[in-house]
Design an enzyme around this catalytic site. Structure first.
Site, PDB file in Angstrom:
ATOM      1  CG  ASP A  79      52.318   1.423   9.388  1.00  0.00           C
ATOM      2  OD1 ASP A  79      51.436   1.983   8.723  1.00  0.00           O
ATOM      3  OD2 ASP A  79      52.574   1.718  10.573  1.00  0.00           O
ATOM      4  CB  VAL A 103      58.719  -4.740  13.258  1.00  0.00           C
ATOM      5  CG1 VAL A 103      59.235  -3.994  14.474  1.00  0.00           C
ATOM      6  CG2 VAL A 103      59.335  -4.159  12.001  1.00  0.00           C
TER       7      VAL A 103
HETATM    8  N1  AR6 Z   1      52.865  -6.111   1.235  1.00  0.00           N
HETATM    9  C1  AR6 Z   1      52.580  -7.248   1.904  1.00  0.00           C
HETATM   10  N2  AR6 Z   1      53.288  -7.682   2.976  1.00  0.00           N
HETATM   11  C2  AR6 Z   1      54.343  -6.933   3.360  1.00  0.00           C
HETATM   12  C3  AR6 Z   1      54.713  -5.721   2.727  1.00  0.00           C
HETATM   13  C4  AR6 Z   1      53.916  -5.320   1.618  1.00  0.00           C
HETATM   14  N3  AR6 Z   1      54.189  -4.198   0.932  1.00  0.00           N
HETATM   15  N4  AR6 Z   1      55.799  -5.211   3.380  1.00  0.00           N
HETATM   16  C5  AR6 Z   1      56.097  -6.058   4.376  1.00  0.00           C
HETATM   17  N5  AR6 Z   1      55.228  -7.111   4.372  1.00  0.00           N
HETATM   18  P1  AR6 Z   1      55.571  -5.771   9.535  1.00  0.00           P
HETATM   19  P2  AR6 Z   1      54.351  -6.182  12.197  1.00  0.00           P
HETATM   20  C6  AR6 Z   1      55.158  -8.268   5.285  1.00  0.00           C
HETATM   21  O1  AR6 Z   1      56.904  -5.609  10.155  1.00  0.00           O
HETATM   22  O2  AR6 Z   1      55.237  -7.327  12.488  1.00  0.00           O
HETATM   23  C7  AR6 Z   1      55.693  -1.199  11.449  1.00  0.00           C
HETATM   24  O3  AR6 Z   1      56.782  -0.371  11.610  1.00  0.00           O
HETATM   25  C8  AR6 Z   1      56.388  -8.623   6.090  1.00  0.00           C
HETATM   26  O4  AR6 Z   1      57.287  -9.409   5.294  1.00  0.00           O
HETATM   27  O5  AR6 Z   1      55.182  -4.819   8.463  1.00  0.00           O
HETATM   28  O6  AR6 Z   1      52.881  -6.296  12.528  1.00  0.00           O
HETATM   29  C9  AR6 Z   1      54.450  -0.691  12.175  1.00  0.00           C
HETATM   30  O7  AR6 Z   1      54.408   0.705  12.217  1.00  0.00           O
HETATM   31  C10 AR6 Z   1      55.786  -9.421   7.243  1.00  0.00           C
HETATM   32  O8  AR6 Z   1      55.575 -10.791   6.847  1.00  0.00           O
HETATM   33  O9  AR6 Z   1      54.370  -5.701  10.656  1.00  0.00           O
HETATM   34  C11 AR6 Z   1      54.578  -1.301  13.525  1.00  0.00           C
HETATM   35  O10 AR6 Z   1      55.394  -0.506  14.367  1.00  0.00           O
HETATM   36  C12 AR6 Z   1      54.420  -8.782   7.451  1.00  0.00           C
HETATM   37  O11 AR6 Z   1      54.185  -7.960   6.287  1.00  0.00           O
HETATM   38  C13 AR6 Z   1      55.259  -2.615  13.265  1.00  0.00           C
HETATM   39  O12 AR6 Z   1      55.975  -2.453  12.045  1.00  0.00           O
HETATM   40  C14 AR6 Z   1      54.284  -7.925   8.691  1.00  0.00           C
HETATM   41  O13 AR6 Z   1      55.504  -7.257   8.979  1.00  0.00           O
HETATM   42  C15 AR6 Z   1      54.265  -3.735  13.078  1.00  0.00           C
HETATM   43  O14 AR6 Z   1      54.948  -4.941  12.972  1.00  0.00           O
END
Ligand code: AR6
Length: 170
Positions: A32, A118
């Protein structure tokens, strides 16, 4: 066609990138944060206008400074042990994004590993659902024709590859 890609989702050349957002569409960390940084401040304004998104649903915005057509913001479930509807809600994220992409005539879409950061969803279980939903999409539809699972690291990509192989062997 299903592809597994390792890298930053904001750098992909696709029609749609999916954001793993929160219910307030308020921006945050993880993917995000990366998407909001790359798209620029107008994305937060567009999200504020929408107002929010329930878990398991999707809302679309322009992509502003990211060179894709659309950003789909979907809200995955927080993992609380698996008995509070988490699998259905996660499946719904994938289903709703794919259905919207079809309605909007998008040809390619890239998903991050929704809820696997997260929100603490066990990656093995989340990947199973993601692959199942995308395969079910291709059983019904030809559009979008390309789906990319975009992983931030090689370990996650390997889970997708294993799951896709397992699916093909069934
Ligand atoms: N490109 C691709 N994947 C990524 C990137 C990127 N640039 N950055 C992280 N990931 P998360 P959630 C991966 O925490 O669990 C936010 O604060 C990461 O390694 O981004 O759905 C929102 O605002 C992981 O495998 O999303 C919400 O409050 C995956 O993306 C909350 O986090 C998802 O991790 C959502 O949590």
């Amino acid at each position: 066609m299903i592809e597994v890609h390792v890298g930053d989702i904001t750098r992909l050349h696709v029609d749609v990138i999916v954001n793993a957002a929160n219910q307030h569409l308020a921006g945050g960390g993880g993917v995000d944060g990366a998407i909001h940084r790359a798209a620029g401040p107008r994305l937060l304004e567009a999200c504020r206008e929408i107002g929010g998104c329930p878990v398991g649903e999707v809302r679309a915005t322009p992509a502003f400074s990211i060179p894709v057509k659309r950003i789909y913001h979907t809200v995955g479930p927080v993992w609380r042990g698996g008995n509070l509807g988490e699998p259905e809600l996660l499946a719904s994220c994938y289903r709703q994004c794919l259905a919207l992409a079809r309605r909007e005539n998008m040809r390619s879409i890239a998903f991050p590993a929704i809820s696997c950061g997260v929100y603490d969803y066990p990656p093995e279980l989340a990947v199973e659902i993601a692959v199942e939903e995308v395969q079910a999409h291709f059983d019904r539809d030809t559009q979008p024709q390309t789906v990319i699972f975009c992983c931030f690291d090689e370990a996650m990509a390997e889970l997708y590859r294993q799951q896709l192989d397992a699916y093909v062997r069934r």
